[in-house]
Design a protein around this motif. Sequence first.
Motif, PDB file in Angstrom:
ATOM      1  N   ALA A  17       0.843  -1.196   0.000  1.00  0.00           N
ATOM      2  CA  ALA A  17       0.000   0.000   0.000  1.00  0.00           C
ATOM      3  C   ALA A  17       0.880   1.248   0.000  1.00  0.00           C
ATOM      4  CB  ALA A  17      -0.935  -0.010   1.214  1.00  0.00           C
ATOM      5  N   GLY A  18       2.040   1.161   0.624  1.00  0.00           N
ATOM      6  CA  GLY A  18       2.972   2.299   0.631  1.00  0.00           C
ATOM      7  C   GLY A  18       3.473   2.648  -0.761  1.00  0.00           C
ATOM      8  N   ALA A  19       3.748   1.625  -1.562  1.00  0.00           N
ATOM      9  CA  ALA A  19       4.188   1.874  -2.942  1.00  0.00           C
ATOM     10  C   ALA A  19       3.073   2.537  -3.733  1.00  0.00           C
ATOM     11  CB  ALA A  19       4.609   0.571  -3.606  1.00  0.00           C
ATOM     12  N   VAL A  20       1.857   2.042  -3.583  1.00  0.00           N
ATOM     13  CA  VAL A  20       0.718   2.629  -4.298  1.00  0.00           C
ATOM     14  C   VAL A  20       0.483   4.059  -3.828  1.00  0.00           C
ATOM     15  CG1 VAL A  20      -1.766   2.452  -4.700  1.00  0.00           C
ATOM     16  CG2 VAL A  20      -0.346   0.401  -4.766  1.00  0.00           C
ATOM     17  N   ARG A  21       0.625   4.307  -2.540  1.00  0.00           N
ATOM     18  CA  ARG A  21       0.474   5.673  -2.014  1.00  0.00           C
ATOM     19  C   ARG A  21       1.471   6.608  -2.695  1.00  0.00           C
ATOM     20  NH1 ARG A  21       3.312   8.735   0.804  1.00  0.00           N
ATOM     21  NH2 ARG A  21       4.728   7.115   1.517  1.00  0.00           N
ATOM     22  N   LYS A  22       2.694   6.133  -2.900  1.00  0.00           N
ATOM     23  CA  LYS A  22       3.705   6.956  -3.568  1.00  0.00           C
ATOM     24  C   LYS A  22       3.301   7.264  -5.002  1.00  0.00           C
ATOM     25  CE  LYS A  22       7.638   5.612  -0.757  1.00  0.00           C
ATOM     26  NZ  LYS A  22       8.968   4.990  -0.718  1.00  0.00           N
ATOM     27  N   TRP A  23       2.677   6.307  -5.698  1.00  0.00           N
ATOM     28  CA  TRP A  23       2.200   6.567  -7.065  1.00  0.00           C
ATOM     29  C   TRP A  23       1.113   7.625  -7.042  1.00  0.00           C
ATOM     30  CZ3 TRP A  23       0.870   0.819  -8.528  1.00  0.00           C
ATOM     31  CH2 TRP A  23       2.034   0.040  -8.524  1.00  0.00           C
ATOM     32  N   LEU A  24       0.186   7.493  -6.100  1.00  0.00           N
ATOM     33  CA  LEU A  24      -0.968   8.393  -6.052  1.00  0.00           C
ATOM     34  C   LEU A  24      -0.610   9.782  -5.551  1.00  0.00           C
ATOM     35  CD1 LEU A  24      -3.596   5.877  -4.623  1.00  0.00           C
ATOM     36  CD2 LEU A  24      -3.429   6.700  -6.984  1.00  0.00           C
TER      37      LEU A  24
END
Length: 129
Positions: free
Chosen positions: A45-52
């Motif tokens: 979820a942290g990686a996706v948060r960085k994308w968003l």
Amino acid sequence: MERIEERRAFSARLKTRLKQFNMDLKPPAVMAAFNQRFKGKPVSAGAVRKWLEAEAIPTQDKLRTLAEWLGVSTEWLRFGPDYALGDGRNDRVAEPTPDELLLSKIARLSPDNRKLIEQLVDGLLSSRT
């Protein structure tokens, strides 16, 4: 390293496409839907948060999965509508069809609920014969 403008533009394109699929933009929801499609090591979820939040752009293999899922070219998702290969296709973003919207909603269900939907559909199809 990517410039902040590139990360912001990527993030905006990603969020726009996710919204068009009625996707919840919270990182855990996007992560779960993405990981169902991605063949590699699951993302956090942290990686996706960085994308968003325009802190990072995914690697090429993840970009390919995102683009396929969201119905756009990898080039468009990464570089935007100004990126052209000469055929003009990269600047077109198709609206999701009703079927795609339904499938994206089903994909967000728990595995147990998806199984129920599958059983319902199978029952409806078998009653047609």
